[in-house]
Design a protein around this motif. Structure first.
Motif, PDB file in Angstrom:
ATOM      1  N   THR A 265       1.864   2.042  -3.458  1.00 23.17           N
ATOM      2  CA  THR A 265       0.801   2.626  -4.264  1.00 23.17           C
ATOM      3  C   THR A 265       0.576   4.084  -3.898  1.00 23.17           C
ATOM      4  O   THR A 265       0.407   4.923  -4.780  1.00 23.17           O
TER       5      THR A 265
ATOM      6  N   ALA B 127      -8.327  -1.545 -11.538  1.00 19.64           N
ATOM      7  CA  ALA B 127      -7.386  -2.662 -11.438  1.00 19.64           C
ATOM      8  C   ALA B 127      -7.593  -3.604 -12.612  1.00 19.64           C
ATOM      9  O   ALA B 127      -8.663  -4.193 -12.779  1.00 19.64           O
TER      10      ALA B 127
ATOM     11  N   LEU C 197      -5.877  -6.534  -1.558  1.00 18.77           N
ATOM     12  CA  LEU C 197      -5.606  -5.309  -2.307  1.00 18.77           C
ATOM     13  C   LEU C 197      -6.285  -5.378  -3.665  1.00 18.77           C
ATOM     14  O   LEU C 197      -6.233  -6.391  -4.349  1.00 18.77           O
TER      15      LEU C 197
ATOM     16  N   GLU D 199       0.839  -1.204   0.000  1.00 14.83           N
ATOM     17  CA  GLU D 199       0.000   0.000   0.000  1.00 14.83           C
ATOM     18  C   GLU D 199       0.872   1.252   0.000  1.00 14.83           C
ATOM     19  O   GLU D 199       0.574   2.235  -0.665  1.00 14.83           O
TER      20      GLU D 199
ATOM     21  N   ALA E 225      -5.500  -4.612  -6.561  1.00 16.55           N
ATOM     22  CA  ALA E 225      -4.442  -4.219  -7.483  1.00 16.55           C
ATOM     23  C   ALA E 225      -4.546  -4.989  -8.791  1.00 16.55           C
ATOM     24  O   ALA E 225      -5.238  -5.999  -8.877  1.00 16.55           O
ATOM     25  N   SER E 226      -3.851  -4.494  -9.785  1.00 15.02           N
ATOM     26  CA  SER E 226      -3.821  -5.197 -11.065  1.00 15.02           C
ATOM     27  C   SER E 226      -3.114  -6.529 -10.881  1.00 15.02           C
ATOM     28  O   SER E 226      -2.247  -6.669 -10.025  1.00 15.02           O
TER      29      SER E 226
END
Lengths: 335, 335
Positions: free
Chosen positions: A137, A317, A153, A134, A155-156
């Motif tokens: 990011t 994402a 998360l 985190e 996220a991608s």
DNA sequence: ACGGACTGCGCAAACGATTGCATTCAATTA
DNA sequence: TAATTGAATGCAATCGTTTGCGCAGTCCGT
């Protein structure tokens, strides 16, 4: 540049502009400067360039965190990342976490300090806190997960289609006559383990078989496979097939059942997951789910570069799933 | 730093000195600044630091060039390099040449531009000109070769003891009763191929066996091994043992002779070189020469860092040889 | 009371590039 | 002829740090 400027009797600014082909410098001077630079093989100092541009332009270094390096799947992924990245003008900073959370955190910090433009990562097995990710990011460093993703998360990520891969593999076992199929999986706190198990379960359901808990074991390496498989085979109602979460485990099963005198695939069928070096070395050769690590790596790099260059939005994402392919060889019967 | 300076009403220089614990700043101020920095999680901009220090201090990035990534031996070496480098505070920029000279040159340039402090490299197979390497050395970038070294350049290097490794392996074959030992090697323009051949030749001599040219073939992969081995086995005076330049080739031989109905190791003994994943997967398991890639990688990194930090002189080419170890398994008879 | 030493800090120049703005000079226009 | 324009170049600030040197101020000894 200073030297060039001095030699040619112009200012550093002029040299800079000439080298970047700015039209505001007269053609003759521009060419003279360019030629002089070439002859004295001048090349720009990237450090200085970066410092100057640090506000606007990201670096072209992609951080890659791998749990381990001597590992077929991770090598393939790294290979895919390298290909995609280098063909698009990026280079790789590679670090291995050794499956250690501590090390992972260190690496993230180091990469942040070294101003990578983004990070591609597969979590260490013992990572359960995500502040370091985190932290990245919020520092504006895009993150792409592969293989072991972080469900907490958003996220991608790019993963392999574990569910369908396993489903197809188990379906293949059933279609070639297996009725009692054992499942050797990894501990369920990893997504990939869960998805593969679900694929197994749903394949059984699809064909009207019931799931026997005794046939489901936590086992994801050769040593464990060699340890627990004999007992499995001594059950009053022994399995007639094994699905293993990776090739290594499958090989362990294979060696045990062969040693016990069973014939593969007629007495016992075996299917792995990876399709690495091992799969074509054992005898008979291993039927397995091709994991396409190189493709995973390429997709991951593609997403990251998209994020860096702004063609992909950091708010959304990107989640990609790489299709697997069942490679049927000698450890299962043919349809 | 500027912000800290403003907030605390001091100059940037003071902040800089305080953060580097300079005694020329009063204790209270120093601690105040350090605490403030910590609280606002300030960390220095490496780019700027580097720029400032570019004259004196090298960066802490080691360039690593690998011919390919999905390869047991190279993965192991990379792993060794990573371990050694990261434990000594360096990080890795990894690129793969794909066995291409062109790409190798590009990579060298890119790494030079990116100001790596040194490069660890194994040449691509088709590299025959070395200007790009010399170019690096004259630019002051230390170079360490591993595995495929460049004999024309008197550079530092770490290689495996191919000669003794092969010598011992072939001796083992002879001592377990083999008399006609075939040799599958790589093309002789690579040092490693030549050294291994010499080890083979000298082992034969040592035991008073004569070298039969018909038993020496250029073959370093599985497909070729599967293609040429049947003919070998059909010779009127067939070999009773094979030494192969790598495990992959050995596996090819194994699969062919098993298919032809011979028993391994009693009819035919086989010995490989690498001791990678494959060696314990085939049946019987492969007797092979352990190549200790991780150790090679560590030594290479150690030399490079020595060169960078000045504990090793750049004028003297450090040459290290990593000892191999013969791992006796099922494809050869036991002594 | 004055010179010297020491302490604590700031100024400003570097590192190697880029770039907005000012400047110069010549050519064109009114 | 004076003003306008445009092309070609230079000045100087900037990116974020480090560091040699100098400048105050304090303290001490003579």
């Amino acid at each position: 540049m200073k030297d060039i400027a001095r030699e040619l009797g112009v200012s550093v600014a002029t040299v800079s502009r000439a080298l970047s082909d700015s039209p505001s410098i007269s053609r003759e001077r521009r060419q003279a400067i360019q030629q002089f630079a070439r002859e004295h093989n001048y090349f720009p100092n990237v450090i200085a360039e970066q410092l100057r541009h640090s506000r606007r332009n990201p670096s072209r270094a992609i951080g890659v965190i791998v749990p381990e390096l001597v590992h077929y799947y991770f090598s393939s992924i790294l290979d895919g990342i390298e290909s995609e990245a280098s063909s698009r003008g990026y280079h790789l900073i590679v670090a291995k976490s050794n499956e250690s959370y501590e090390r992972e955190v260190q690496i993230c910090e180091a990469m942040l300090k070294n101003k990578v433009c983004g990070i591609i990562v597969s979590q260490a097995k013992d990572t359960e806190r995500y502040d370091h990710f985190e932290h990245l990011t919020t520092a504006g460093v895009p993150l792409v997960f592969y293989d072991r993703i972080c469900p907490a998360l958003n996220a991608s990520r790019v993963v392999v289609d574990d569910y369908m891969g396993t489903m197809n593999a188990v379906s293949h076992l059933i279609e070639t006559g297996c009725k009692r199929i054992a499942f050797y999986g990894a501990s369920m706190n990893m997504m990939i383990a869960k998805n593969r198990f679900n694929g197994y379960r749903d394949a059984l359901y699809k064909y009207g078989l019931t799931l026997d808990e005794d046939l489901v074991r936590i086992c994801d390496n050769r040593a464990d496979a060699e340890r627990i498989t004999p007992a499995m085979m001594h059950m009053e109602n022994r399995p007639d097939a094994f699905f293993a979460v990776n090739d290594e485990t499958a090989i362990g099963i294979l060696s045990v059942v062969k040693r016990m005198g069973y014939t593969v695939p007629d007495d016992v069928s075996i299917c792995g997951f990876t399709n690495g070096f091992r799969a074509t070395v054992c005898d008979p050769m291993l039927t397995t789910v091709e994991q396409r690590g190189t493709q995973v790596g390429k997709e991951a790099a593609d997403i990251l570069i998209g994020l860096v260059e702004g063609t992909l939005s950091p708010d959304h994402a990107e989640k990609r799933i790489v299709k697997t392919r069942l490679v049927i060889r000698g450890t299962t019967r043919h349809p």
